[in-house]
Enzyme design. Structure first.
Site, PDB file in Angstrom:
ATOM      1  N   CYS A   1      21.730  38.664  77.354  1.00 45.14           N
ATOM      2  CA  CYS A   1      22.683  37.567  77.254  1.00 45.14           C
ATOM      3  C   CYS A   1      22.097  36.550  76.293  1.00 45.14           C
ATOM      4  O   CYS A   1      21.152  35.825  76.628  1.00 45.14           O
ATOM      5  CB  CYS A   1      22.925  36.925  78.626  1.00 45.14           C
ATOM      6  SG  CYS A   1      24.074  35.531  78.549  1.00 45.14           S
TER       7      CYS A   1
ATOM      8  N   GLU B   1      29.081  39.454  73.629  1.00 54.71           N
ATOM      9  CA  GLU B   1      28.237  40.606  73.315  1.00 54.71           C
ATOM     10  C   GLU B   1      28.832  41.308  72.111  1.00 54.71           C
ATOM     11  O   GLU B   1      30.024  41.172  71.814  1.00 54.71           O
ATOM     12  CB  GLU B   1      28.137  41.540  74.526  1.00 54.71           C
ATOM     13  CG  GLU B   1      26.996  42.529  74.449  1.00 54.71           C
ATOM     14  CD  GLU B   1      25.658  41.866  74.193  1.00 54.71           C
ATOM     15  OE1 GLU B   1      25.247  41.846  73.004  1.00 54.71           O
ATOM     16  OE2 GLU B   1      25.041  41.357  75.138  1.00 54.71           O
TER      17      GLU B   1
END
Length: 252
Positions: free
Chosen positions: A2, A118
């Protein structure tokens, strides 16, 4: 991993959602493109202290919103710049590594997020996606935090930093990336934040399948690639083919 997320809710909404008091001192800001080293809102639960700073362990712990810098600086670090390399902590090794072990047993936090970004690699291209809840509820990333002071200045204000726990991607997310932030379900918030609980092994597990299945995987604009871009347009659904057409410059 992340490495970027969105956190746009004001403290008033987070107070209600997390049943916490606001100790952000007016420093919280909506951020559509949170990047490492930024100061953001987190949720902690701590016992109160007396006037001398001693912890009152017999008093009930209070849940609060607090500002922290993203990128964990261990208490023993000589230089706080190491924090930029510790934005994530793998769930599988957090209890073993010296940089994270102490924080995992006694300094855990939740990191409220609207969703995270992402990139899926397709050949030489990287396609950005935004993972978010469908009902506008916050995602609560599992995190750990630390307090750091320079060893030659005991009077310096403490630097409070955090790292986001990551785990293996599950369900539909495996098509995007092999890792994801550890999303703590609401039923586990009390256990994760409990300052008197040292062992959270049973909570360091992949995000529940039903929670993963409830997420929206939204293709978004490559504007998010630049950390200087910050606005609601970063979160809007974009057809990749359509985006390419938008950025084509007509030939004269």
């Amino acid at each position: 991993m992340c490495g970027r997320y969105a956190a746009t809710k004001d403290p008033a909404k987070l107070i209600e959602e997390f049943d916490a008091v606001d100790l952000t001192e007016g420093r919280a800001r909506a951020d559509h493109n949170v990047a490492p080293t930024k100061n953001v809102v987190t949720v902690v639960q701590r016992h109160p202290r007396d006037e001398d700073g001693q912890v009152l362990e017999d008093e009930p712990a209070e849940r609060s919103l607090r500002m922290m810098k993203w990128g964990l600086v261990p208490f023993w670090a000589k230089d706080p710049s190491v924090g930029s390399r510790m934005i994530n902590t793998r769930a599988e090794t957090a209890a073993e590594k010296p940089a994270f072990r102490r924080a995992l047993t006694s300094r855990r936090c939740l990191v409220p997020a609207d969703g995270w970004f992402e990139w899926r690699r397709t050949g030489k291209e990287k396609e950005p996606f935004y993972m978010t809840s469908r009902d506008d509820s916050s995602l609560a990333f599992g995190g750990i935090w630390e307090s750091w002071r320079p060893k030659d200045d005991d009077n310096a204000a403490p630097l409070i930093t955090f790292s986001i726990i990551t785990t293996d991607a599950a369900g539909q997310l495996t098509d995007i990336h092999h890792q994801m932030p550890l999303i703590v379900p609401r039923s586990h918030w009390d256990g994760w934040l409990d300052p008197d609980r040292e062992d959270v092994t049973d909570l360091l597990v992949p995000t529940p399948d039903d929670l993963v299945a409830s997420l929206e995987l939204r293709p978004i604009s490559t504007l998010v690639n630049n950390v200087r871009n910050n606005g609601p347009e970063l979160l809007e659904r974009v057809d990749p083919a359509h985006e390419g057409a938008l950025f084509d410059v007509p030939k004269s």
